[in-house]
Design a protein around this motif. Structure first.
Motif, mmCIF file in Angstrom:
data_model
loop_
_atom_site.group_PDB
_atom_site.id
_atom_site.type_symbol
_atom_site.label_atom_id
_atom_site.label_comp_id
_atom_site.label_asym_id
_atom_site.label_seq_id
_atom_site.Cartn_x
_atom_site.Cartn_y
_atom_site.Cartn_z
ATOM 1 N N CYS A 124 0.824 -1.210 0.000
ATOM 2 C CA CYS A 124 0.000 0.000 0.000
ATOM 3 C C CYS A 124 0.856 1.258 0.000
ATOM 4 O O CYS A 124 0.553 2.235 -0.704
ATOM 5 C CB CYS A 124 -0.925 0.004 1.219
ATOM 6 S SG CYS A 124 -2.281 -1.186 1.128
ATOM 7 N N ILE A 125 1.934 1.243 0.776
ATOM 8 C CA ILE A 125 2.810 2.418 0.864
ATOM 9 C C ILE A 125 3.542 2.640 -0.464
ATOM 10 O O ILE A 125 3.616 3.767 -0.968
ATOM 11 C CB ILE A 125 3.806 2.260 2.025
ATOM 12 C CG1 ILE A 125 3.040 2.301 3.363
ATOM 13 C CG2 ILE A 125 4.862 3.357 1.993
ATOM 14 C CD1 ILE A 125 3.881 1.924 4.557
ATOM 15 N N ASP A 184 -6.591 3.435 -0.858
ATOM 16 C CA ASP A 184 -5.288 2.905 -0.435
ATOM 17 C C ASP A 184 -4.957 3.370 0.980
ATOM 18 O O ASP A 184 -4.521 2.575 1.836
ATOM 19 C CB ASP A 184 -4.212 3.379 -1.412
ATOM 20 C CG ASP A 184 -2.880 2.701 -1.189
ATOM 21 O OD1 ASP A 184 -2.275 2.951 -0.142
ATOM 22 O OD2 ASP A 184 -2.431 1.918 -2.048
ATOM 23 N N ILE A 185 -5.166 4.659 1.251
ATOM 24 C CA ILE A 185 -4.899 5.206 2.586
ATOM 25 C C ILE A 185 -5.824 4.559 3.616
ATOM 26 O O ILE A 185 -5.404 4.225 4.740
ATOM 27 C CB ILE A 185 -5.068 6.736 2.581
ATOM 28 C CG1 ILE A 185 -3.980 7.373 1.708
ATOM 29 C CG2 ILE A 185 -5.016 7.298 3.991
ATOM 30 C CD1 ILE A 185 -4.188 8.838 1.428
ATOM 31 N N HIS A 227 -5.420 -2.354 -11.534
ATOM 32 C CA HIS A 227 -4.775 -2.461 -10.228
ATOM 33 C C HIS A 227 -4.316 -1.095 -9.728
ATOM 34 O O HIS A 227 -4.389 -0.809 -8.525
ATOM 35 C CB HIS A 227 -3.584 -3.414 -10.336
ATOM 36 C CG HIS A 227 -2.898 -3.676 -9.038
ATOM 37 N ND1 HIS A 227 -3.451 -4.458 -8.042
ATOM 38 C CD2 HIS A 227 -1.692 -3.262 -8.558
ATOM 39 C CE1 HIS A 227 -2.626 -4.525 -7.012
ATOM 40 N NE2 HIS A 227 -1.555 -3.797 -7.301
ATOM 41 N N PHE A 228 -3.848 -0.239 -10.645
ATOM 42 C CA PHE A 228 -3.338 1.080 -10.256
ATOM 43 C C PHE A 228 -4.337 2.203 -10.539
ATOM 44 O O PHE A 228 -3.981 3.378 -10.423
ATOM 45 C CB PHE A 228 -2.026 1.367 -10.988
ATOM 46 C CG PHE A 228 -0.874 0.515 -10.525
ATOM 47 C CD1 PHE A 228 -0.272 0.744 -9.301
ATOM 48 C CD2 PHE A 228 -0.408 -0.532 -11.309
ATOM 49 C CE1 PHE A 228 0.786 -0.040 -8.869
ATOM 50 C CE2 PHE A 228 0.652 -1.318 -10.888
ATOM 51 C CZ PHE A 228 1.246 -1.078 -9.660
ATOM 52 N N VAL A 236 -15.219 -3.751 -1.904
ATOM 53 C CA VAL A 236 -15.146 -3.933 -3.361
ATOM 54 C C VAL A 236 -13.769 -3.545 -3.871
ATOM 55 O O VAL A 236 -13.130 -4.286 -4.631
ATOM 56 C CB VAL A 236 -16.243 -3.110 -4.060
ATOM 57 C CG1 VAL A 236 -16.088 -3.217 -5.579
ATOM 58 C CG2 VAL A 236 -17.623 -3.612 -3.642
ATOM 59 N N TRP A 237 -13.289 -2.377 -3.445
ATOM 60 C CA TRP A 237 -11.975 -1.917 -3.903
ATOM 61 C C TRP A 237 -10.886 -2.906 -3.489
ATOM 62 O O TRP A 237 -10.028 -3.276 -4.304
ATOM 63 C CB TRP A 237 -11.663 -0.551 -3.309
ATOM 64 C CG TRP A 237 -10.335 -0.007 -3.733
ATOM 65 C CD1 TRP A 237 -10.069 0.727 -4.852
ATOM 66 C CD2 TRP A 237 -9.076 -0.162 -3.052
ATOM 67 N NE1 TRP A 237 -8.725 1.047 -4.912
ATOM 68 C CE2 TRP A 237 -8.090 0.511 -3.819
ATOM 69 C CE3 TRP A 237 -8.689 -0.796 -1.871
ATOM 70 C CZ2 TRP A 237 -6.754 0.559 -3.444
ATOM 71 C CZ3 TRP A 237 -7.359 -0.754 -1.497
ATOM 72 C CH2 TRP A 237 -6.403 -0.081 -2.269
ATOM 73 N N GLY A 238 -10.901 -3.338 -2.229
ATOM 74 C CA GLY A 238 -9.885 -4.263 -1.753
ATOM 75 C C GLY A 238 -9.901 -5.574 -2.514
ATOM 76 O O GLY A 238 -8.843 -6.134 -2.831
ATOM 77 N N THR A 239 -11.098 -6.066 -2.821
ATOM 78 C CA THR A 239 -11.206 -7.327 -3.562
ATOM 79 C C THR A 239 -10.676 -7.171 -4.984
ATOM 80 O O THR A 239 -9.925 -8.019 -5.483
ATOM 81 C CB THR A 239 -12.666 -7.800 -3.600
ATOM 82 O OG1 THR A 239 -13.158 -7.927 -2.260
ATOM 83 C CG2 THR A 239 -12.783 -9.154 -4.289
#
Length: 391
Positions: free
Chosen positions: A29-30, A346-347, A329-330, A203-206
């Motif tokens: 994540c960082i 992401d944060i 992914h990005f 949803v975003w994490g998946t």
């Protein structure tokens, strides 16, 4: 009882999948944050475009002429790939290596002006802050082993998300959705915030987790394509005589590919003998012209001696899945607004991971304190009993 057992099972799954992958996910994540904005960061550095603006209709020098310029700069190297960077208009990039079968990290890039055939730059892409971030994010400088390991961490992350969903449902039956108990203990406040952010980013994490897993298997996927479709396309040349003499025209190869797929444009050209073609073909990889279709690649094999098209096919679904997953992914599909949304999620994920670690340490500390209190009470009781017996 069955429901209680299920909750305990999901709790154990969530606990251990999270603990195992948390440190690596924090790193991802960082490092992912600057990679989301790598184009904007490069613009902030104030670097002007390499090629000068020219009037519309200015004739192009031609790929063959550009290749001569790149080769003249590095006469002891061989050209392996030709590609175009959409962020450097009016330029063509040539990747040269010590030999046609040199390792992937053995390359030098020469960027040439499309109109003047002037050598503009020979950048080193294997140094600097963004290079370190990218390598840490993709394989931790460990090659395919590092990639596959991070893919395993991505699968554990998805398992942690699923188990978190299964735990959050029963818990919120007794409370209001999105509740954060700020008036209670610090541990309870962070537990509620951890749960809330986890639900918001499901949803975003998946999506990011699964696309990340797909990206880590890129070598495997491309290897399957090479052994399957590419082998079929080049089978007629399996027993052909080795390619000798001057190669056919690059310009002609691109023209043939454009004629076969007029709605597409070239993305990359691979020279004969490289991993993505045969020893007898240019491979011209064509892409679509829209934001959605530009990630769908279609290879055209051009005989490097005769300049004739020998085969052109749509890529298998699993290869297209790889090409689509990388920009997704990005968050590289909808310009800056989507990138900002990706960065916020992401944060939020960093907060989730950090709070998860805090909750685990706080729980362990509370458990140890409770055990110590029990042990102290047991000692006091035994002491009183012993004193009574001695009396």
């Amino acid at each position: 009882m069955s429901s209680v057992k299920q909750i305990k099972t999901w709790f154990l799954i969530h606990k251990w999948t999270s603990l195992i992958c948390t440190a690596f996910l924090l790193m991802l994540c960082i490092t992912g944050l600057p990679l989301i904005f790598h184009e904007e960061i490069e613009e902030l550095e104030g670097k002007p475009h390499l090629a000068k603006q020219v009037p519309a209709g200015t004739p192009l020098a031609g790929l063959d002429k550009l290749a001569e310029t790149a080769q003249a700069k590095y006469p002891n190297k061989v050209i392996r790939y030709v590609y175009w960077d959409e962020h450097e208009p009016n330029t063509t990039s040539f990747s040269l290596s010590d030999s046609i079968d040199a390792p992937p990290d053995n390359f030098t890039v020469a960027i040439v002006d499309d109109h003047t055939a002037e050598l503009l730059d020979t950048p080193n892409y294997q140094e600097g802050f963004m290079y370190v971030m990218l390598q840490l994010h993709t394989d931790m400088f460990m090659g395919i082993g590092g990639k596959l390991f991070l893919g395993l961490m991505g699968l554990l992350f998805v398992a942690a998300i699923v188990s978190g969903i299964m735990l959050y449902g029963p818990i919120m039956k007794r409370f209001d959705f999105g509740m954060v108990r700020t008036e209670r203990s610090t541990r309870l406040k962070w537990l509620d915030l951890h749960n809330l952010l986890g639900v918001v980013t499901i949803v975003w994490g998946t999506v990011v987790g699964l696309t990340g897993v797909i990206n880590t298997t890129s070598e495997v996927i491309l290897g399957l394509w090479q052994m399957g479709q590419l082998a079929e396309m080049t089978a007629p040349y399996k027993n052909a005589q080795p390619l000798t003499g001057k190669l056919s025209s690059l310009d002609a190869a691109v023209a043939v590919a454009r004629e076969r797929a007029p709605e597409m444009q070239p993305s990359i050209i691979t020279y004969p003998g490289t991993a993505f073609t045969s020893k007898h073909h240019y491979a011209v990889f064509m892409k679509g012209n829209t934001p959605l279709t530009e990630r769908i690649i279609k290879p055209a094999l051009i005989d490097a001696k005769t300049g004739k098209l020998t085969d052109m096919r749509d890529m298998p679904w699993f290869v297209n899945a790889l090409f689509v997953s990388e920009p997704l992914h990005f968050g590289d599909y909808g310009g800056l607004p989507l990138k900002i949304i990706w960065a916020l999620f992401d944060i939020a994920t960093i907060v989730i991971l950090g709070s998860g670690l805090y909750l685990w340490f706080a729980r362990n500390k509370a458990t140890k304190a409770h055990i110590n209190r029990l042990s102290k009470n047991d000692t006091e009781i035994l002491t009183v009993i012993a004193q009574k017996e001695n009396a």
